[in-house]
Design a protein around this motif. Structure first.
Motif, short mmCIF file in Angstrom:
data_model
loop_
_atom_site.label_atom_id
_atom_site.label_comp_id
_atom_site.label_asym_id
_atom_site.label_seq_id
_atom_site.Cartn_x
_atom_site.Cartn_y
_atom_site.Cartn_z
N LEU A 186 0.87 -1.18 0.00
CA LEU A 186 0.00 0.00 0.00
C LEU A 186 0.90 1.22 0.00
CD1 LEU A 186 -2.77 1.44 0.29
CD2 LEU A 186 -2.49 1.21 2.78
N ILE A 187 0.71 2.11 -0.99
CA ILE A 187 1.53 3.31 -1.15
C ILE A 187 0.61 4.52 -1.17
CG2 ILE A 187 3.12 4.54 -2.69
CD1 ILE A 187 3.94 1.75 -3.79
N SER A 188 0.96 5.54 -0.41
CA SER A 188 0.16 6.76 -0.40
C SER A 188 0.32 7.50 -1.73
CB SER A 188 0.59 7.68 0.74
OG SER A 188 -0.11 8.92 0.66
N GLY A 189 -0.82 7.94 -2.28
CA GLY A 189 -0.80 8.76 -3.47
C GLY A 189 -1.09 10.21 -3.18
N ASP A 190 -1.17 10.55 -1.89
CA ASP A 190 -1.45 11.92 -1.45
C ASP A 190 -0.37 12.38 -0.48
OD1 ASP A 190 -3.85 12.58 -2.80
OD2 ASP A 190 -5.00 11.36 -1.40
N ASP A 191 0.35 13.43 -0.84
CA ASP A 191 1.42 13.92 0.04
C ASP A 191 0.95 14.24 1.45
OD1 ASP A 191 3.99 14.09 -1.47
OD2 ASP A 191 2.79 15.28 -2.85
N PRO A 192 -0.18 14.95 1.65
CA PRO A 192 -0.50 15.40 3.01
C PRO A 192 -0.85 14.28 3.98
CG PRO A 192 -1.73 16.66 1.36
CD PRO A 192 -1.12 15.49 0.65
N ILE A 193 -1.19 13.09 3.48
CA ILE A 193 -1.59 12.02 4.41
C ILE A 193 -0.62 10.85 4.37
CG2 ILE A 193 -4.02 12.66 4.43
CD1 ILE A 193 -4.56 10.36 2.48
N ALA A 194 0.58 11.07 3.86
CA ALA A 194 1.57 9.98 3.83
C ALA A 194 1.90 9.51 5.24
CB ALA A 194 2.83 10.44 3.10
N LEU A 195 2.07 10.45 6.17
CA LEU A 195 2.44 10.05 7.54
C LEU A 195 1.37 9.16 8.17
CD1 LEU A 195 4.06 12.16 10.35
CD2 LEU A 195 1.96 10.89 10.79
N PRO A 196 0.10 9.58 8.23
CA PRO A 196 -0.89 8.68 8.84
C PRO A 196 -1.08 7.38 8.06
CG PRO A 196 -1.97 10.63 7.91
CD PRO A 196 -0.50 10.89 7.91
N MET A 197 -0.91 7.41 6.75
CA MET A 197 -1.02 6.15 6.00
C MET A 197 0.10 5.18 6.38
SD MET A 197 -2.49 6.95 2.18
CE MET A 197 -2.47 5.19 1.77
N ILE A 198 1.31 5.70 6.55
CA ILE A 198 2.41 4.83 6.97
C ILE A 198 2.14 4.27 8.36
CG2 ILE A 198 4.87 4.78 7.57
CD1 ILE A 198 5.31 6.82 5.29
N SER A 199 1.48 5.04 9.19
CA SER A 199 1.20 4.57 10.56
C SER A 199 0.29 3.36 10.58
CB SER A 199 0.58 5.70 11.40
OG SER A 199 -0.78 5.92 11.05
N ILE A 200 -0.50 3.14 9.51
CA ILE A 200 -1.36 1.94 9.46
C ILE A 200 -0.79 0.85 8.56
CG2 ILE A 200 -3.43 3.27 10.01
CD1 ILE A 200 -4.27 2.81 7.02
N GLY A 201 0.40 1.08 7.98
CA GLY A 201 1.05 0.02 7.23
C GLY A 201 1.48 0.33 5.82
N ALA A 202 1.18 1.53 5.31
CA ALA A 202 1.68 1.90 3.98
C ALA A 202 3.21 1.92 4.01
CB ALA A 202 1.13 3.25 3.55
N VAL A 203 3.83 1.67 2.86
CA VAL A 203 5.29 1.56 2.80
C VAL A 203 5.95 2.84 2.28
CG1 VAL A 203 5.21 -0.94 2.53
CG2 VAL A 203 5.31 0.53 0.49
N GLY A 204 5.16 3.89 2.06
CA GLY A 204 5.75 5.13 1.59
C GLY A 204 4.75 5.92 0.76
N VAL A 205 5.28 6.75 -0.13
CA VAL A 205 4.48 7.67 -0.91
C VAL A 205 5.02 7.77 -2.32
CG1 VAL A 205 5.88 9.68 -0.21
CG2 VAL A 205 3.50 10.04 -0.92
N ILE A 206 4.13 7.98 -3.28
CA ILE A 206 4.54 8.46 -4.60
C ILE A 206 4.10 9.91 -4.64
CG2 ILE A 206 4.23 8.29 -7.10
CD1 ILE A 206 3.93 5.29 -6.76
N SER A 207 5.06 10.81 -4.66
CA SER A 207 4.86 12.20 -4.31
C SER A 207 4.91 13.15 -5.51
CB SER A 207 5.96 12.62 -3.32
OG SER A 207 5.94 14.01 -3.08
N VAL A 208 4.20 14.26 -5.36
CA VAL A 208 4.31 15.41 -6.26
C VAL A 208 5.29 16.43 -5.70
CG1 VAL A 208 3.09 17.36 -7.30
CG2 VAL A 208 2.00 15.11 -7.21
N ILE A 209 5.11 16.79 -4.41
CA ILE A 209 5.96 17.84 -3.84
C ILE A 209 7.42 17.42 -3.77
CG2 ILE A 209 4.00 18.66 -2.49
CD1 ILE A 209 5.62 17.75 0.04
N GLY A 210 7.67 16.12 -3.81
CA GLY A 210 9.05 15.63 -3.80
C GLY A 210 9.87 16.10 -4.99
N ASN A 211 9.21 16.48 -6.09
CA ASN A 211 9.95 17.07 -7.20
C ASN A 211 10.76 18.27 -6.74
OD1 ASN A 211 9.18 16.02 -10.13
ND2 ASN A 211 7.28 15.98 -8.94
N ALA A 212 10.13 19.10 -5.91
CA ALA A 212 10.75 20.34 -5.46
C ALA A 212 11.50 20.20 -4.14
CB ALA A 212 9.67 21.42 -5.32
N LEU A 213 10.99 19.35 -3.25
CA LEU A 213 11.53 19.24 -1.89
C LEU A 213 11.93 17.80 -1.57
CD1 LEU A 213 8.74 21.41 -0.22
CD2 LEU A 213 11.05 22.17 -0.82
#
Length: 295
Positions: A186-213
């Motif tokens: 399970l991978i988060s597709g939303d930057d703002p909720i990556a943290l709570p998603m990882i807390s329930i077992g997601a393995v990370g994020v596919i990010s938009v803001i990561g392009n810049a930051l």
């Protein structure tokens, strides 16, 4: 599939002022992300304005991305749409062996039933020699791929290895975590909720803001994956406002505005998208100053 743990970035496609693909800008972006500690790259997802690229442009972008990456990070190719047979052919004939997986969005516009979504991915799975990541983003597709359909696909097809989830519904995320195979991601597709998603077992994020930051985001995601939420939370909260602003006038207009400010690539987008307004650009620049990105 530990290569897809952590922070993936859905790459923007830089354009020159005449609208052609800016390959030097793409090179600068890829090196920016590698240097920033990103874990893998997704080429030609939604953020890459893929809907406005020709078949020839897509191939050139995929090939150039692989060339510049030069094996430094795992690569994922975005190949999706609502014509099952066309997408199946594109996956079957995809020739760049530098890519580790395909990210394929649930069929948009047609609004298929859950059985239709299942049969679409079944067809793709049986054709693909590469692992497939599902992508559920109801705000763009007009339909939601349910947790039941996601887990049915995950159990029935071993080369369907993950889902990028952007439905925003934690009941659905919980159901996926409960019912999925143990090795399905399970991978988060939303930057703002990556943290709570990882807390329930997601393995990370596919990010938009990561392009810049890339450093700010990937450092925070690594803290989450280590279970150090006390340290991760202030970093997460510090990114909320700039994340909101990056999406305020659509994606990728906001993040491209930031990339221009950072002198990585221009802020040109292809119609029907338009550049970020001067007011939004000023707000984004103010946030960059507050985050000490220029320090």
């Amino acid at each position: 599939m530990n290569k897809f743990h952590g922070t993936g970035v859905a790459l923007v496609t830089p354009f020159n002022t005449d609208g052609t693909v800016d390959y030097q800008g793409l090179k600068k972006l890829i090196n920016h992300l590698v240097d920033g500690g990103i874990d893998y790259l997704v080429s030609l997802g939604t953020t890459g304005e893929t809907a406005t690229l020709s078949k020839d442009e897509k191939k050139k972008v995929w090939d150039f991305t692989a060339e510049i990456n030069n094996g430094r990070l795992p690569l994922v190719a975005g190949i999706g749409g609502n014509d099952t047979y066309v997408i199946g052919d594109a996956i079957k004939t995809f020739e760049n062996n530098n890519y580790s997986a395909v990210l394929s969005v649930s069929p948009y516009y047609s609004k298929p039933t859950q059985e239709g979504i299942y049969q679409h991915y079944k067809y793709l799975s049986e054709l693909s020699e590469m692992p497939i990541m599902l992508y559920n983003v109801p705000g763009r597709t007009g339909s939601n791929m349910s947790a039941e359909t996601t887990c049915r696909l995950a159990h029935d097809f071993k080369n369907i290895i993950a889902t990028k989830e952007a439905c925003g519904n934690f009941e659905q995320f919980n159901a996926i975590m409960r019912d999925k195979p143990s090795d399905f991601l399970l991978i988060s597709g939303d930057d703002p909720i990556a943290l709570p998603m990882i807390s329930i077992g997601a393995v990370g994020v596919i990010s938009v803001i990561g392009n810049a930051l890339p450093k700010q985001l990937s450092d925070m995601i690594r803290l989450c994956l280590k279970g150090d939420y006390a340290t991760a939370l202030p970093a997460h909260l510090s990114l909320l406002e700039i994340t909101r602003l990056m999406f305020a006038e659509g994606n990728p207009a906001g993040v491209k505005s930031v990339l221009k400010t950072l002198n990585i690539c221009d802020d040109v987008v292809r119609l029907p998208l338009v550049k970020a307004s001067a007011v939004l650009t000023a707000s984004l620049t103010k946030q960059l100053d507050q985050l000490a990105v220029f320090a």
